[in-house]
Design an enzyme around this catalytic site. Structure first.
Site, short mmCIF file in Angstrom:
data_model
loop_
_atom_site.label_atom_id
_atom_site.label_comp_id
_atom_site.label_asym_id
_atom_site.label_seq_id
_atom_site.Cartn_x
_atom_site.Cartn_y
_atom_site.Cartn_z
N ALA A 32 0.94 -1.14 0.02
CA ALA A 32 0.04 0.07 0.05
C ALA A 32 1.05 1.30 0.08
O ALA A 32 0.82 2.01 0.88
CB ALA A 32 -0.82 -0.11 1.11
N LEU A 33 1.64 1.15 -1.00
CA LEU A 33 2.76 1.96 -1.06
C LEU A 33 2.27 3.62 -1.12
O LEU A 33 1.42 3.93 -1.75
CB LEU A 33 3.98 1.88 -2.17
CG LEU A 33 4.39 0.41 -1.86
CD1 LEU A 33 5.61 0.30 -3.21
CD2 LEU A 33 5.07 0.31 -0.58
N HIS A 34 3.01 4.64 -0.64
CA HIS A 34 2.69 6.02 -0.43
C HIS A 34 4.07 6.87 -0.43
O HIS A 34 5.32 6.05 -0.59
CB HIS A 34 1.91 6.22 0.81
CG HIS A 34 2.49 5.84 2.11
ND1 HIS A 34 3.57 6.46 2.65
CD2 HIS A 34 1.92 4.82 3.06
CE1 HIS A 34 3.80 5.60 3.70
NE2 HIS A 34 2.83 4.95 3.85
N HIS A 37 7.00 5.58 1.91
CA HIS A 37 7.93 4.52 1.29
C HIS A 37 8.84 5.03 0.05
O HIS A 37 9.87 4.76 0.00
CB HIS A 37 6.84 3.52 0.75
CG HIS A 37 6.01 2.84 1.70
ND1 HIS A 37 4.64 2.91 1.56
CD2 HIS A 37 6.03 1.97 2.69
CE1 HIS A 37 4.01 2.26 2.80
NE2 HIS A 37 5.10 1.59 3.51
N GLN A 61 3.71 -10.44 13.03
CA GLN A 61 3.67 -9.10 13.69
C GLN A 61 2.30 -8.70 14.01
O GLN A 61 2.27 -7.44 14.60
CB GLN A 61 4.49 -8.07 13.11
CG GLN A 61 4.00 -7.48 11.67
CD GLN A 61 5.04 -6.55 11.07
OE1 GLN A 61 5.96 -7.07 10.42
NE2 GLN A 61 4.86 -5.33 10.87
N GLY A 147 11.78 4.02 8.06
CA GLY A 147 11.44 5.31 8.16
C GLY A 147 11.37 5.67 9.90
O GLY A 147 11.25 4.89 10.63
N LYS A 149 9.39 7.11 11.28
CA LYS A 149 8.02 7.52 11.85
C LYS A 149 7.83 6.42 12.88
O LYS A 149 7.03 6.37 13.78
CB LYS A 149 7.20 7.09 10.59
CG LYS A 149 5.67 6.98 11.17
CD LYS A 149 4.66 6.92 9.86
CE LYS A 149 3.24 6.70 10.30
NZ LYS A 149 3.14 5.17 10.71
N GLN A 153 10.40 0.93 16.08
CA GLN A 153 11.15 -0.19 15.16
C GLN A 153 12.33 0.13 14.92
O GLN A 153 13.33 -0.86 14.88
CB GLN A 153 10.02 -0.42 14.17
CG GLN A 153 10.55 -1.12 12.82
CD GLN A 153 9.44 -1.19 12.01
OE1 GLN A 153 8.45 -1.90 11.90
NE2 GLN A 153 9.53 -0.35 10.68
N SER A 186 -0.14 3.66 5.45
CA SER A 186 -1.02 2.61 4.43
C SER A 186 -2.49 2.88 5.35
O SER A 186 -3.34 2.46 4.69
CB SER A 186 -0.52 1.48 4.36
OG SER A 186 0.79 1.34 3.89
P1 AMP Z 1 4.98 -0.22 6.47
O1 AMP Z 1 4.81 -0.60 4.87
O2 AMP Z 1 4.18 0.49 6.89
O3 AMP Z 1 5.41 -1.51 7.20
O4 AMP Z 1 6.56 0.44 6.46
C1 AMP Z 1 7.57 0.22 5.59
C2 AMP Z 1 8.65 1.42 5.73
O5 AMP Z 1 7.97 2.62 5.45
C3 AMP Z 1 9.10 1.53 7.35
O6 AMP Z 1 10.44 1.58 7.67
C4 AMP Z 1 8.28 2.62 7.74
O7 AMP Z 1 8.92 3.18 8.94
C5 AMP Z 1 8.32 3.48 6.60
N1 AMP Z 1 7.21 4.48 6.48
C6 AMP Z 1 5.98 4.52 6.62
N2 AMP Z 1 5.37 5.46 6.70
C7 AMP Z 1 6.24 6.35 6.59
C8 AMP Z 1 6.35 7.78 6.52
N3 AMP Z 1 5.11 8.40 6.54
N4 AMP Z 1 7.59 8.70 6.36
C9 AMP Z 1 8.65 7.84 6.11
N5 AMP Z 1 8.63 6.61 6.22
C10 AMP Z 1 7.56 5.74 6.50
#
Ligand code: AMP
Length: 284
Positions: A32-34, A37, A61, A147, A149, A153, A186
């Site tokens: 659900a890339l934004h 990512h 997890q 991230g 964020k 983690q 996401s």
């Molecule tokens: P996720 O797909 O949510 O597990 O995130 C994958 C990676 O993207 C992790 O290292 C998150 O910390 C990073 N990430 C998620 N949201 C953001 C954001 N808003 N800004 C920067 N990195 C992010």
């Protein structure tokens, strides 16, 4: 960009690049890339000859009553985003591929996992550490991009790499936000229209507390609680503050701390935080 779905395909695709002439940067995601990512992929692209991105919604997890089933999955759209962000190899394994024998061994995180999200999501960081160890072993990148964020983690992954002597650089990248300050996530798609209007208050509440310059941690937390009372629905999961990155308890802050929260909306649990470095500030 090539898309690989199994460990075997991945190893085949990586073979030519496990050479000193190449450098592999890795971005693990759950899809659900934004833009958040994308920023990690761009950072990896700037520093490495090959960028590997994984999309894997890791069941280990998620707790039994969490959103594993409903977590957004949109592989086709994600492929386009990853390609445009400079991904070379997109790894989208199945659960069976990553956990062929179930869970005969998992990593247990002893330090830093008993607070914040670790407290409200028991076993969450064991799941994260386990999948990251597996992905690192398969990909053997020079560096991996995470991230800021997900600050807890990031601290735990840095500790993991240190503890197990993995020759991998862990790079933390700045939180990407919407114009109104809401951290990209996401899970934001699961906010109702009304919740989406109130969600920016999470970051505003943290910023307000930070701007108070108050070193007293219980008072900082109370400031956030008061601001969050403006949100008419949902509930606070936690508001906590610790030394960062050690995540040790602190009553009166003197160095760097993290002030963090999790908020439960009807179908989305969102997290956010600010860091405050009191070592650079005059007396408050
Ligand atoms: P996720 O797909 O949510 O597990 O995130 C994958 C990676 O993207 C992790 O290292 C998150 O910390 C990073 N990430 C998620 N949201 C953001 C954001 N808003 N800004 C920067 N990195 C992010």
């Amino acid at each position: 960009m090539i898309v690989v779905k199994t460990k075997q395909e991945l190893q085949q695709a990586l073979k030519p690049f496990h050479l000193p002439t190449h450098s592999i940067g890795f971005v693990p995601t759950m899809g659900a890339l934004h833009e958040g990512h994308v920023s990690l992929m761009e950072a990896a692209n700037a520093n490495h000859s090959i960028v590997v991105v994984s999309i894997f919604v890791n069941p280990l997890q998620f707790g039994p009553n969490e959103d594993f089933e409903t977590y957004p999955r949109q592989l086709e759209a994600d492929q386009k985003v990853a390609r445009e962000a400079g991904c070379d190899i997109l790894f989208c394994p199945s659960v069976e591929d990553i956990y062929p024998d179930g869970f005969p061994q998992i990593v247990h995180v002893q330090q830093g996992a008993n607070v914040m999200c670790g407290k409200s999501r028991p076993g969450h960081f064991d799941g994260v550490a386990t999948v990251v160890l597996k992905l690192f072993s398969l990909i053997r990148p020079e560096a991996a991009y995470f991230g800021k964020k997900d600050a807890q983690q990031l601290a735990i992954i840095k500790q993991l790499v240190n503890e197990f002597f993995m020759p991998i650089k862990v790079v933390g990248c700045k939180t990407v936000r919407e114009e109104d300050g809401l951290a990209r996530s996401s899970r934001n798609v699961h906010l109702t229209k009304a919740e989406r209007q109130y969600a920016p208050l999470l970051y505003k509440a943290l910023q307000r507390a930070k701007a108070s310059n108050n070193r007293n941690v219980p008072e900082l937390i109370e400031l956030v609680r008061v601001s969050l009372a403006q949100i008419p629905s949902g509930s606070i999961d936690y508001i906590e503050a610790y030394e960062y990155p050690s995540l040790k308890q602190v009553e009166v802050a003197t160095g760097r701390i993290i002030l963090a929260l999790a908020y439960q909306f009807s179908h989305a649990r969102l997290i956010d935080h600010v860091q405050i470095d009191f070592s650079n500030r005059g007396e408050a």
